[in-house]
Design a protein around this motif. Structure first.
Motif, PDB file in Angstrom:
ATOM      1  N   THR A   1       0.866  -1.168   0.000  1.00  0.00           N
ATOM      2  CA  THR A   1       0.000   0.000   0.000  1.00  0.00           C
ATOM      3  C   THR A   1       0.908   1.224   0.000  1.00  0.00           C
ATOM      4  OG1 THR A   1      -1.659  -1.194   1.261  1.00  0.00           O
ATOM      5  CG2 THR A   1      -1.854   1.198   1.205  1.00  0.00           C
ATOM      6  N   LYS A   2       0.753   2.055  -1.008  1.00  0.00           N
ATOM      7  CA  LYS A   2       1.636   3.204  -1.159  1.00  0.00           C
ATOM      8  C   LYS A   2       0.868   4.493  -0.891  1.00  0.00           C
ATOM      9  CE  LYS A   2       4.533   5.508  -4.567  1.00  0.00           C
ATOM     10  NZ  LYS A   2       4.960   5.548  -5.950  1.00  0.00           N
ATOM     11  N   GLU A   3       1.420   5.333  -0.024  1.00  0.00           N
ATOM     12  CA  GLU A   3       0.840   6.636   0.232  1.00  0.00           C
ATOM     13  C   GLU A   3       1.669   7.684  -0.469  1.00  0.00           C
ATOM     14  OE1 GLU A   3       0.435   7.504   4.359  1.00  0.00           O
ATOM     15  OE2 GLU A   3      -0.965   5.871   4.710  1.00  0.00           O
ATOM     16  N   SER A   4       0.980   8.685  -1.033  1.00  0.00           N
ATOM     17  CA  SER A   4       1.693   9.783  -1.667  1.00  0.00           C
ATOM     18  C   SER A   4       0.881  11.065  -1.498  1.00  0.00           C
ATOM     19  CB  SER A   4       1.945   9.490  -3.148  1.00  0.00           C
ATOM     20  OG  SER A   4       0.720   9.381  -3.838  1.00  0.00           O
ATOM     21  N   VAL A   5       1.542  12.178  -1.676  1.00  0.00           N
ATOM     22  CA  VAL A   5       0.911  13.480  -1.529  1.00  0.00           C
ATOM     23  C   VAL A   5       0.151  13.814  -2.811  1.00  0.00           C
ATOM     24  CG1 VAL A   5       1.349  15.938  -1.165  1.00  0.00           C
ATOM     25  CG2 VAL A   5       2.706  14.236   0.056  1.00  0.00           C
ATOM     26  N   ASN A   6      -1.068  14.303  -2.677  1.00  0.00           N
ATOM     27  CA  ASN A   6      -1.885  14.687  -3.816  1.00  0.00           C
ATOM     28  C   ASN A   6      -1.533  16.131  -4.184  1.00  0.00           C
ATOM     29  OD1 ASN A   6      -3.824  15.355  -5.687  1.00  0.00           O
ATOM     30  ND2 ASN A   6      -5.507  14.392  -4.565  1.00  0.00           N
ATOM     31  N   LYS A   7      -0.591  16.283  -5.086  1.00  0.00           N
ATOM     32  CA  LYS A   7      -0.111  17.608  -5.467  1.00  0.00           C
ATOM     33  C   LYS A   7      -1.161  18.402  -6.235  1.00  0.00           C
ATOM     34  CE  LYS A   7       4.744  16.273  -5.507  1.00  0.00           C
ATOM     35  NZ  LYS A   7       5.948  16.146  -6.315  1.00  0.00           N
ATOM     36  N   GLU A   8      -1.989  17.712  -6.997  1.00  0.00           N
ATOM     37  CA  GLU A   8      -3.054  18.406  -7.737  1.00  0.00           C
ATOM     38  C   GLU A   8      -4.021  19.079  -6.778  1.00  0.00           C
ATOM     39  OE1 GLU A   8      -4.914  15.804 -10.546  1.00  0.00           O
ATOM     40  OE2 GLU A   8      -3.014  15.316 -11.509  1.00  0.00           O
ATOM     41  N   ALA A   9      -4.383  18.399  -5.687  1.00  0.00           N
ATOM     42  CA  ALA A   9      -5.277  18.990  -4.693  1.00  0.00           C
ATOM     43  C   ALA A   9      -4.615  20.185  -4.029  1.00  0.00           C
ATOM     44  CB  ALA A   9      -5.670  17.941  -3.655  1.00  0.00           C
ATOM     45  N   MET A  10      -3.302  20.090  -3.793  1.00  0.00           N
ATOM     46  CA  MET A  10      -2.583  21.207  -3.184  1.00  0.00           C
ATOM     47  C   MET A  10      -2.590  22.435  -4.090  1.00  0.00           C
ATOM     48  SD  MET A  10       0.685  19.569  -1.299  1.00  0.00           S
ATOM     49  CE  MET A  10       0.558  19.193   0.429  1.00  0.00           C
ATOM     50  N   LEU A  11      -2.463  22.217  -5.394  1.00  0.00           N
ATOM     51  CA  LEU A  11      -2.500  23.346  -6.330  1.00  0.00           C
ATOM     52  C   LEU A  11      -3.883  24.000  -6.350  1.00  0.00           C
ATOM     53  CD1 LEU A  11      -0.382  21.997  -9.311  1.00  0.00           C
ATOM     54  CD2 LEU A  11       0.219  23.840  -7.733  1.00  0.00           C
ATOM     55  N   LYS A  12      -4.927  23.203  -6.103  1.00  0.00           N
ATOM     56  CA  LYS A  12      -6.284  23.756  -6.073  1.00  0.00           C
ATOM     57  C   LYS A  12      -6.520  24.580  -4.812  1.00  0.00           C
ATOM     58  CE  LYS A  12      -8.377  20.274  -9.000  1.00  0.00           C
ATOM     59  NZ  LYS A  12      -9.258  19.107  -9.074  1.00  0.00           N
ATOM     60  N   ASP A  13      -5.878  24.210  -3.710  1.00  0.00           N
ATOM     61  CA  ASP A  13      -6.019  24.932  -2.441  1.00  0.00           C
ATOM     62  C   ASP A  13      -4.633  25.377  -1.985  1.00  0.00           C
ATOM     63  OD1 ASP A  13      -6.797  26.017  -0.052  1.00  0.00           O
ATOM     64  OD2 ASP A  13      -7.538  24.139   0.816  1.00  0.00           O
TER      65      ASP A  13
END
Length: 175
Positions: free
Chosen positions: A131-143
């Motif tokens: 199970t791999k966790e990663s940061v959602n960079k697209e969501a960060m760009l939206k907020d």
């Protein structure tokens, strides 16, 4: 003594007014089209060369493949003798060397979801499922405001590009 500073634009043709800027854009378009024409001519010549030499090389490659297959059959039949009873994986002839090499093992999976379900059902999920966790960079760009407040997160730009797109007119197809 004053230190002389050399600027990057000192030797560049810099337009002095709108008319010269328009002319520079037209010249960029002309040069770009000329480069495309030259590259197209080069690619035409390369295609002709590949066809000519490819036709000459094809029968030679077929001969090589046939000789290699025959040699492989000979070596397989005589493998025990050639490898000293399996102690080595090669044999040196006066004209060259043959060898046997194991390819590395690989895992191929078809139907990933069903394989994962089967692994979990067999209680092998912890061993074989990651199970791999990663940061959602697209969501960060939206907020951006909220994301930028997090320690270690920086939201920036890669800079600004200057783009020149000369106007190109394509001919309508004749009917």
């Amino acid at each position: 003594m004053a230190k002389k500073i050399k600027t990057a634009g000192a030797n560049l043709p810099i337009p002095q007014d709108d008319s010269e800027a328009r002319e520079a854009i037209r010249e960029i378009g002309d040069l770009g089209r000329e480069a495309v024409r030259i590259e197209a001519a080069m690619n035409d010549q390369i295609a002709k060369l590949q066809a000519t030499y490819g036709a000459q090389v094809a029968p030679i490659r077929e001969q090589i493949a046939a000789k290699q297959e025959g040699l492989k059959m000979f070596c397989e039949v005589n493998r025990d003798r050639l490898t000293n009873g399996g102690k080595v994986k090669y044999h040196k002839f006066a004209t060259g060397e043959i060898s046997w090499r194991l390819r590395p093992a690989k895992v191929t999976i078809k139907g990933v979801d069903s394989v994962i379900a089967a692994l979990k059902a067999a209680r092998l999920g912890k061993r074989f499922v990651v199970t791999k966790e990663s940061v959602n960079k697209e969501a960060m760009l939206k907020d951006r405001k909220t994301a930028a407040a997090i320690a270690g997160v920086t939201i920036g730009s890669d800079g600004e590009d200057f783009i020149v797109e000369p106007a190109e007119t394509e001919l309508a197809e004749a009917s």
